[in-house]
Design a protein around this motif. Structure first.
Motif, PDB file in Angstrom:
ATOM      1  N   ILE A 355       0.766  -1.224   0.097  1.00  0.00           N
ATOM      2  CA  ILE A 355      -0.054  -0.133   0.097  1.00  0.00           C
ATOM      3  C   ILE A 355       0.695   1.244   0.114  1.00  0.00           C
ATOM      4  O   ILE A 355       0.379   2.343   0.370  1.00  0.00           O
ATOM      5  CB  ILE A 355      -0.924  -0.091   1.234  1.00  0.00           C
ATOM      6  N   SER A 356       2.202   1.027  -0.306  1.00  0.00           N
ATOM      7  CA  SER A 356       2.895   2.135  -0.451  1.00  0.00           C
ATOM      8  C   SER A 356       2.527   3.178  -1.517  1.00  0.00           C
ATOM      9  O   SER A 356       2.940   4.625  -1.247  1.00  0.00           O
ATOM     10  CB  SER A 356       4.503   1.814  -0.799  1.00  0.00           C
ATOM     11  N   LEU A 357       1.894   2.744  -2.400  1.00  0.00           N
ATOM     12  CA  LEU A 357       1.343   3.939  -3.318  1.00  0.00           C
ATOM     13  C   LEU A 357       0.471   4.921  -2.937  1.00  0.00           C
ATOM     14  O   LEU A 357       0.578   6.004  -3.139  1.00  0.00           O
ATOM     15  CB  LEU A 357       0.689   2.990  -4.565  1.00  0.00           C
ATOM     16  N   ILE A 358      -0.571   4.514  -2.352  1.00  0.00           N
ATOM     17  CA  ILE A 358      -1.594   5.389  -1.722  1.00  0.00           C
ATOM     18  C   ILE A 358      -0.877   6.425  -0.506  1.00  0.00           C
ATOM     19  O   ILE A 358      -1.226   7.503  -0.392  1.00  0.00           O
ATOM     20  CB  ILE A 358      -3.072   4.827  -1.149  1.00  0.00           C
ATOM     21  N   LEU A 359       0.035   5.977   0.279  1.00  0.00           N
ATOM     22  CA  LEU A 359       0.583   6.803   1.132  1.00  0.00           C
ATOM     23  C   LEU A 359       1.699   7.677   0.705  1.00  0.00           C
ATOM     24  O   LEU A 359       1.523   8.926   0.886  1.00  0.00           O
ATOM     25  CB  LEU A 359       1.677   5.591   2.265  1.00  0.00           C
ATOM     26  N   SER A 360       2.524   7.450  -0.530  1.00  0.00           N
ATOM     27  CA  SER A 360       3.094   8.433  -1.138  1.00  0.00           C
ATOM     28  C   SER A 360       2.276   9.287  -1.792  1.00  0.00           C
ATOM     29  O   SER A 360       2.805  10.554  -1.953  1.00  0.00           O
ATOM     30  CB  SER A 360       4.157   7.707  -2.109  1.00  0.00           C
ATOM     31  N   GLU A 361       1.346   9.051  -2.306  1.00  0.00           N
ATOM     32  CA  GLU A 361       0.462   9.841  -2.943  1.00  0.00           C
ATOM     33  C   GLU A 361      -0.233  10.825  -2.010  1.00  0.00           C
ATOM     34  O   GLU A 361      -0.467  11.996  -2.210  1.00  0.00           O
ATOM     35  CB  GLU A 361      -0.698   9.400  -4.003  1.00  0.00           C
ATOM     36  N   ALA A 362      -0.489  10.451  -0.917  1.00  0.00           N
ATOM     37  CA  ALA A 362      -0.943  11.283   0.127  1.00  0.00           C
ATOM     38  C   ALA A 362       0.113  12.178   0.791  1.00  0.00           C
ATOM     39  O   ALA A 362      -0.209  13.404   0.877  1.00  0.00           O
ATOM     40  CB  ALA A 362      -1.527  10.323   1.383  1.00  0.00           C
ATOM     41  N   ILE A 363       1.319  11.722   0.690  1.00  0.00           N
ATOM     42  CA  ILE A 363       2.246  12.697   1.114  1.00  0.00           C
ATOM     43  C   ILE A 363       2.494  13.967  -0.229  1.00  0.00           C
ATOM     44  O   ILE A 363       2.734  15.002   0.360  1.00  0.00           O
ATOM     45  CB  ILE A 363       3.691  12.072   1.203  1.00  0.00           C
ATOM     46  N   ARG A 364       2.499  13.397  -1.244  1.00  0.00           N
ATOM     47  CA  ARG A 364       2.709  14.300  -2.503  1.00  0.00           C
ATOM     48  C   ARG A 364       1.578  15.552  -2.317  1.00  0.00           C
ATOM     49  O   ARG A 364       1.790  16.628  -2.389  1.00  0.00           O
ATOM     50  CB  ARG A 364       2.625  13.605  -3.819  1.00  0.00           C
ATOM     51  N   ARG A 365       0.290  14.912  -2.040  1.00  0.00           N
ATOM     52  CA  ARG A 365      -0.813  15.963  -2.135  1.00  0.00           C
ATOM     53  C   ARG A 365      -0.958  17.017  -1.059  1.00  0.00           C
ATOM     54  O   ARG A 365      -1.131  18.000  -1.111  1.00  0.00           O
ATOM     55  CB  ARG A 365      -2.110  14.871  -2.084  1.00  0.00           C
ATOM     56  N   ILE A 366      -0.706  16.405   0.320  1.00  0.00           N
ATOM     57  CA  ILE A 366      -0.497  17.098   1.330  1.00  0.00           C
ATOM     58  C   ILE A 366       0.598  18.244   1.228  1.00  0.00           C
ATOM     59  O   ILE A 366       0.179  19.588   1.533  1.00  0.00           O
ATOM     60  CB  ILE A 366      -0.249  16.261   2.663  1.00  0.00           C
ATOM     61  N   HIS A 367       1.782  18.037   0.563  1.00  0.00           N
ATOM     62  CA  HIS A 367       2.821  18.743   0.659  1.00  0.00           C
ATOM     63  C   HIS A 367       2.501  19.939  -0.331  1.00  0.00           C
ATOM     64  O   HIS A 367       2.791  21.183  -0.132  1.00  0.00           O
ATOM     65  CB  HIS A 367       4.071  18.353   0.262  1.00  0.00           C
ATOM     66  N   ASN A 368       1.838  19.556  -1.549  1.00  0.00           N
ATOM     67  CA  ASN A 368       1.478  20.375  -2.490  1.00  0.00           C
ATOM     68  C   ASN A 368       0.034  21.177  -2.146  1.00  0.00           C
ATOM     69  O   ASN A 368      -0.356  21.783  -3.063  1.00  0.00           O
ATOM     70  CB  ASN A 368       1.516  19.633  -4.057  1.00  0.00           C
TER      71      ASN A 368
END
Length: 383
Positions: A355-368
């Motif tokens: 499930i690393s895909l959704i966690l990495s996308e969440a990080i990207r979206r929160i930062h941006n």
């Protein structure tokens, strides 16, 4: 300097890979755009998820040292500047829960005193989530942990499949409770042959809503096991019987209450047809597996010819691998929110969904500063 999208995001179900040759430039962009990713765990096995997330982001794992001193104290050293940056701390929870909690608290406080702008905890499995209700002469430990994290300096949390969704109300800062159901549904569709002949099973009435959500999206039947022998959370004292009634206590006539009939569980029954079908038991946590093993035996007696167990968090405590290996369960599918490589070596029936895909996308979206709604599309409340 305007923030840029680091990587495209196609779908929660897509296999996400960063293009070759772009890792170095993306890592430089990550550093310039003002965010870093750290791992707060001192065990090598528990940093595997952090490495997968940073690879998907095209970033490098932040330089830090987390270790236990000879006297048992936890020490954290940040080896690079974090001033004015968004910091994401990835903390997976191994068997030593209390050490992992202290590592997270100490790292968050170290980053806070190093003038980090925002400190976001990425905690896929939130510990003490089962202790989120008042018990007899007990405490709501989950609320205590939420207060400690806020005091340590965390400003946001990303987690996955909280045991009780009401836990989000314990925090004084935002909590994104992601769901693993899209990945588990994808596994059912792609890895279970003839899944159209399956039935989704809830091993207790309390898990019926989650099972119903899975069954409706897969267009499958639903079965519920009722009357299990072990005690469930709903049967535990909740503090309303304290202090205990005294035998010779004098009660005012106007305060006499009607006697309540004691609960008595009926014989175990399976509501729903599982004969000649594949049974898929779904839940959020697999810890002590006795209840799952007992459910599998009942389903086998009722005619199910193959039994799968699926859950988000595979804690698999104590003798879980041995009990699974000796049981009627054909396969146990969990995500990598909790490290369980040792258990997989002991029991080949245990399979892992990344499930690393959704966690990495969440990080990207929160930062941006992007909306998180896309990660919750087609997600049911009861997942």
């Amino acid at each position: 300097m305007p923030r840029k999208l680091l990587l495209p995001y196609k779908s929660v179900f897509s296999h996400f890979r960063a293009p070759r040759g772009l890792h170095d430039s993306l890592a430089m962009n990550a550093a310039r755009s003002g965010y870093r990713v750290f791992s707060a765990n001192s065990t090598a096995a528990s940093t595997e998820l952090a490495k997968k997330i940073t690879e998907r982001l095209g970033a490098e794992l932040g330089k830090s040292v987390v270790y236990q001193e000879t006297n048992g104290e936890t020490r954290v050293e940040i080896k690079e500047s974090v001033r004015g940056q968004d910091i994401f701390i990835i903390q997976t929870i191994p068997r030593d829960v209390n050490t992992a909690v202290m590592e997270l608290l100490i790292m968050a406080y170290a980053l806070k005193t190093s003038c980090a702008r925002n400190i976001i905890g990425v905690i896929p499995y939130f510990p003490y989530s089962k202790q989120s209700k008042m018990r007899k002469r007990g405490s709501i430990v989950c609320k205590l942990l939420a207060s400690m994290l806020a005091k340590a300096g965390l400003t946001h949390i990303i987690t996955m499949d909280l045991h009780q969704k009401e836990i989000q109300g314990f925090f004084s800062f935002p909590v994104d409770n992601l769901r693993a159901s899209p990945f588990l549904l994808q596994y059912i569709q792609e890895e279970i042959p003839d899944y159209r002949n399956a039935v989704i099973v809830a091993k207790s009435p309390g898990a019926a809503k989650r099972a119903q959500s899975y069954a409706e999206r897969l267009r499958l039947g639903l079965a519920v096991i009722h009357g299990e022998a072990q005690c469930t959370e709903q049967d535990m004292d909740d503090g309303r019987h304290s202090p205990p009634m005294l035998k010779n206590a004098t009660v005012h006539p106007g305060l006499e209450l009607p006697l309540m009939m004691a609960k008595e569980k009926p014989p175990i029954t399976v509501v729903g047809d599982v004969g000649g079908r594949i049974a898929i038991i779904v839940d959020d946590i697999i810890d002590d597996v006795e209840s799952f093993v007992a459910a599998a035996e009942i389903l086998k007696e009722r005619g199910a010819y193959k039994i799968f167990v699926m859950a988000t968090h595979g804690l698999l405590s104590a003798d879980a691998p041995r009990l699974i290996e000796e049981s009627s369960i054909d396969e146990v599918v969990v995500t990598n929110t909790v490290p369980h490589e040792v258990q997989k070596l002991q029991c080949p029936k245990i399979k892992t969904v990344d499930i690393s895909l959704i966690l990495s996308e969440a990080i990207r979206r929160i930062h941006n500063g992007e909306s998180m709604a896309y990660l919750f599309r087609n997600i049911a409340v009861d997942d």
